[in-house]
Design a protein around this motif. Structure first.
Motif, PDB file in Angstrom:
ATOM      1  N   MET A  54      57.778  60.312  41.487  1.00 47.00           N
ATOM      2  CA  MET A  54      56.983  60.776  40.343  1.00 47.00           C
ATOM      3  C   MET A  54      55.911  59.769  39.965  1.00 47.00           C
ATOM      4  N   ASN A  57      53.234  59.981  42.343  1.00 45.42           N
ATOM      5  CA  ASN A  57      52.488  61.228  42.151  1.00 45.42           C
ATOM      6  C   ASN A  57      51.434  61.081  41.042  1.00 45.42           C
ATOM      7  N   GLU A  59      50.013  58.368  40.132  1.00 43.04           N
ATOM      8  CA  GLU A  59      48.935  57.502  40.641  1.00 43.04           C
ATOM      9  C   GLU A  59      48.006  58.312  41.537  1.00 43.04           C
ATOM     10  N   ALA A  60      48.590  59.154  42.401  1.00 43.95           N
ATOM     11  CA  ALA A  60      47.775  59.985  43.291  1.00 43.95           C
ATOM     12  C   ALA A  60      46.892  60.927  42.476  1.00 43.95           C
ATOM     13  N   ALA A  61      47.459  61.507  41.420  1.00 45.42           N
ATOM     14  CA  ALA A  61      46.693  62.455  40.599  1.00 45.42           C
ATOM     15  C   ALA A  61      45.485  61.769  39.986  1.00 45.42           C
ATOM     16  N   ARG A  66      43.123  64.940  40.746  1.00 43.28           N
ATOM     17  CA  ARG A  66      43.650  66.295  40.901  1.00 43.28           C
ATOM     18  C   ARG A  66      44.826  66.491  39.955  1.00 43.28           C
ATOM     19  N   ALA A  67      45.146  67.750  39.664  1.00 50.02           N
ATOM     20  CA  ALA A  67      46.233  68.042  38.736  1.00 50.02           C
ATOM     21  C   ALA A  67      47.520  67.382  39.221  1.00 50.02           C
ATOM     22  N   MET A  68      48.318  66.829  38.288  1.00 48.42           N
ATOM     23  CA  MET A  68      49.549  66.129  38.689  1.00 48.42           C
ATOM     24  C   MET A  68      50.598  67.107  39.199  1.00 48.42           C
ATOM     25  N   CYS A  69      50.609  68.321  38.637  1.00 44.60           N
ATOM     26  CA  CYS A  69      51.551  69.339  39.103  1.00 44.60           C
ATOM     27  C   CYS A  69      50.751  70.623  39.270  1.00 44.60           C
ATOM     28  N   ALA A  70      51.051  71.354  40.358  1.00 46.96           N
ATOM     29  CA  ALA A  70      50.268  72.573  40.594  1.00 46.96           C
ATOM     30  C   ALA A  70      50.606  73.657  39.590  1.00 46.96           C
ATOM     31  N   ASP A  71      51.819  73.593  39.018  1.00 45.58           N
ATOM     32  CA  ASP A  71      52.066  74.468  37.889  1.00 45.58           C
ATOM     33  C   ASP A  71      51.438  73.783  36.701  1.00 45.58           C
ATOM     34  N   THR A  72      50.232  74.191  36.387  1.00 42.10           N
ATOM     35  CA  THR A  72      49.500  73.492  35.332  1.00 42.10           C
ATOM     36  C   THR A  72      49.886  74.010  33.947  1.00 42.10           C
ATOM     37  N   LEU A 280      58.612  66.435  33.551  1.00 42.43           N
ATOM     38  CA  LEU A 280      58.000  65.314  34.280  1.00 42.43           C
ATOM     39  C   LEU A 280      56.482  65.378  34.291  1.00 42.43           C
ATOM     40  N   SER A 281      55.913  66.506  33.957  1.00 46.20           N
ATOM     41  CA  SER A 281      54.462  66.576  33.743  1.00 46.20           C
ATOM     42  C   SER A 281      54.238  66.835  32.258  1.00 46.20           C
TER      43      SER A 281
ATOM     44  N   ALA B  65      47.411  75.229  42.922  1.00 50.72           N
ATOM     45  CA  ALA B  65      46.357  75.264  41.910  1.00 50.72           C
ATOM     46  C   ALA B  65      45.058  75.236  42.693  1.00 50.72           C
ATOM     47  N   ALA B  78      46.304  70.650  43.276  1.00 52.79           N
ATOM     48  CA  ALA B  78      47.705  70.257  43.387  1.00 52.79           C
ATOM     49  C   ALA B  78      48.518  71.406  43.967  1.00 52.79           C
ATOM     50  N   VAL B  79      49.663  71.044  44.528  1.00 56.47           N
ATOM     51  CA  VAL B  79      50.528  72.029  45.174  1.00 56.47           C
ATOM     52  C   VAL B  79      51.971  71.778  44.743  1.00 56.47           C
ATOM     53  N   THR B  80      52.599  72.755  44.154  1.00 57.07           N
ATOM     54  CA  THR B  80      53.973  72.571  43.692  1.00 57.07           C
ATOM     55  C   THR B  80      54.785  73.795  44.072  1.00 57.07           C
ATOM     56  N   GLY B 132      57.539  67.708  39.904  1.00 54.09           N
ATOM     57  CA  GLY B 132      56.106  67.763  39.678  1.00 54.09           C
ATOM     58  C   GLY B 132      55.256  66.969  40.648  1.00 54.09           C
ATOM     59  N   GLY B 134      52.974  67.500  42.545  1.00 51.10           N
ATOM     60  CA  GLY B 134      51.864  68.336  43.005  1.00 51.10           C
ATOM     61  C   GLY B 134      50.698  67.574  43.597  1.00 51.10           C
ATOM     62  N   ALA B 135      50.383  66.408  43.041  1.00 53.68           N
ATOM     63  CA  ALA B 135      49.227  65.654  43.528  1.00 53.68           C
ATOM     64  C   ALA B 135      49.517  65.059  44.900  1.00 53.68           C
ATOM     65  N   LEU B 136      50.730  64.525  45.090  1.00 54.61           N
ATOM     66  CA  LEU B 136      51.097  63.958  46.398  1.00 54.61           C
ATOM     67  C   LEU B 136      51.042  65.041  47.468  1.00 54.61           C
ATOM     68  N   ARG B 139      47.537  66.048  48.375  1.00 57.18           N
ATOM     69  CA  ARG B 139      46.938  65.079  49.280  1.00 57.18           C
ATOM     70  C   ARG B 139      47.247  65.383  50.735  1.00 57.18           C
TER      71      ARG B 139
END
Ligand code: SF4
Lengths: 314, 219
Positions: A54, A57, A59-61, A66-72, A280-281, B65, B78-80, B132, B134-136, B139
């Motif tokens: 997490m 993740n 840090e990558a976001a 980019r969004a941290m979780c795709a379920d925004t 977590l998001s 997303a 992002a992808v989750t 969550g 999604g960002a990793l 990538r």
């Protein structure tokens, strides 16, 4: 209508757009610090692995924007208006600006178009629709600013309501708290460790509302000013972390990054209770707008002011 | 923890190496698909939009997303994954029709599902982490190869074909022996659960409910 004391509607739209992007991408520091502290104490290998992933993740976001979780989640707004604040075009213009900002952010960030009609499932592809985004209001005396908070809460799991009774006492509260954590913690459906918000009292809708706001609008480390409630917050946090369950429902001690309780005076015969998990998001972002165009960004909504929690007639 | 990097489409000998609890990263090609795809192909009997077996045998329960740019290209942020337990009823038929051998999703399915639907078809289940991340995962997606049924199903439910690199992390939940990491962990958690409730009395008013045992899962 114009004048030096007016907050421009166009500024509101720009700030709301920026807040929406910030919330989706940047994890609030209080929350990530809370998770990093849990990494220090968590001993289970699997649970540790999840927490580390997490942190990477987030840090990558931030690096990739980019969004941290795709379920925004479901973008929504909390508006706290100073009693002296004036918005150009009034609050109808403000609501229009917020709806426009969400529609634009959905395609530009991008956010997932999560909002659909509950029956037809039709999607406008912009996260705007009937009562979407939700906009809640609160007021503050002797202030001329406007605080805009956006929250993108995700999670189909982790929220529950129960009517308890005065005789159920603290046992009832603790038991229901544990029930919710255990049932939604398995397999990590609640995407824990979470900020757990608890609403106690009011009527059913009030209990739901204040519980959700306790989860989403108070930061990790914050305590209720009532010492008895503050002690219960600390006790429930410790209880949640002693179940033996951690992230993803693996064995662990990292379940509750913090616990916030809000109360409302309620019916003499009952004790309604709600529990909410901010995942977590834990996405929230705040800005204070002033007349003249000054904007300050932050991540603490400071929603529960002493005026907001007032008890007396005046 | 054991870590492994696999090529997608996946090979049976690679799947045999996987054990519940291992960390997996993927390189290659996979596609997204969930209830929208299953309904059209399995319930309504429409032919799949592409020759699935030729594309990949890895099916990701996910909705990205993503946005379609004005020039028709795609932007994937992002992808989750989405919770998989809802799709178990389609799995056996899906493996049959698609030749799929790896499902990636959120939260796994039951051990019983693995033994009934996955093991007989030589298929494994990987779960995303967190959930969550999604960002990793975003990538790891190097290219959108194509999107199918975008109009019919919308962005979230459409079938996206992704080229991926170091795509992960995932954890093996269901291995070819029919183990489930989640259920292994559940059993350990259950062993101590009564302690957490020690001394708390039952509330005055009970509730009708689907389960009354704390050892049960609600999925
Ligand atoms: S609950 Fe939160 S972290 Fe989990 S998938 Fe939903 S938005 Fe993402």
């Amino acid at each position: 209508m114009s004048g030096p004391r007016l907050i421009a509607a166009s500024a509101i739209e720009d700030v709301a757009f920026e807040l929406t992007r910030q919330a989706a991408i940047v994890i609030p520091k209080d929350y990530s610090d809370g998770i990093k502290a849990m990494l220090e104490t968590e001993e289970n290998e699997l649970s540790k692995f999840v927490l580390k992933a997490m942190v990477e993740n987030w840090e990558a976001a931030e690096t990739d924007r980019r969004a941290m979780c795709a379920d925004t989640g479901l973008p929504r707004f909390y508006v706290k208006a100073g009693n002296e604040a004036m918005v150009e075009g009034g609050f109808v213009a403000l609501e229009k600006a917020l709806r426009r900002a969400v529609a634009r952010a959905t395609s530009e960030v991008p956010l997932r178009p999560n909002r659909v009609h509950p029956l037809s499932r039709a999607d406008h592809n912009n996260n705007v629709g009937i009562r979407a985004p939700e906009i809640d209001y609160s007021f503050e005396p002797e202030a001329d600013w406007l605080d805009l908070t956006t929250v993108h809460k995700g999670g189909l799991f982790g929220t529950d309501y129960r009517m308890l009774f005065p005789g159920d006492g603290l046992d009832g509260i603790k038991k229901f708290f544990l029930d919710v954590l255990v049932q939604f913690g398995r397999r990590g459906l609640a995407c824990q460790p979470a900020i757990i918000g608890i609403g106690l009292g009011g009527s059913k809708d009030t209990a739901m509302t204040i519980g959700k706001q306790a989860a989403c609008l108070r930061i990790v480390g914050d305590r209720n000013p009532d010492p008895k409630i503050a002690a219960l917050e600390a006790e429930l946090k410790a209880l949640g972390n002693s179940i033996g369950m951690g992230p993803m429902g693996f064995v662990g001690t990292s379940m509750v990054v913090d616990c916030h309780i809000e109360v409302a005076h309620t019916h003499t015969g009952g004790m309604p209770m709600s529990v909410h998990a901010f995942c977590l998001s834990s996405r929230r972002a705040v800005a204070r707008l002033r007349a003249g165009g000054k904007v300050e960004y932050r991540t603490d909504p400071a929603w529960f002011t002493s005026y907001h929690r007032r008890e007396g007639v005046e | 923890m054991k870590e492994i990097r696999l090529k997608a489409p996946v090979q049976p000998e690679d799947l045999a190496k996987l054990e519940a609890g291992m960390v997996v990263y993927l390189d290659g090609v996979l596609y997204t698909g969930r209830e929208g795809l299953y309904r059209r192909v399995l319930d309504e009997g429409l032919g799949p939009p592409v020759e699935l077996a030729a594309v990949s045998n890895v099916n990701f329960h996910c909705s990205p997303a993503a946005a379609v740019r004005p020039d028709g290209s795609y932007q994937v942020g992002a992808v989750t994954a989405t919770a998989s337990f809802r799709f178990s009823k389609w799995m056996s038929r899906w493996f049959d029709v698609s030749g799929c051998r790896m499902i990636i999703g959120k939260g796994g399915m039951s051990e019983e599902d693995y033994r009934q639907h996955f093991v007989p078809n030589g298929a494994v289940y990987l779960t995303t982490v967190g959930y969550g991340t999604g960002a990793l995962l975003g990538r790891g997606i190097k290219r959108v190869r194509s999107v199918h049924w975008l109009e019919e199903l919308g962005i979230a439910q459409a079938m996206w074909i992704f080229e991926v690199e170091a795509f992960g992390p995932f954890l093996v939940d269901g291995d070819l022996k029919g183990n489930s990491l989640f259920e292994i962990e559940n059993r350990k958690v259950n062993a101590k659960l009564t302690d957490a409730y020690a001394g708390l009395k039952e509330p005055a008013l009970r509730r009708y409910g689907e389960t009354t045992s704390r050892r049960d899962e609600v999925i």
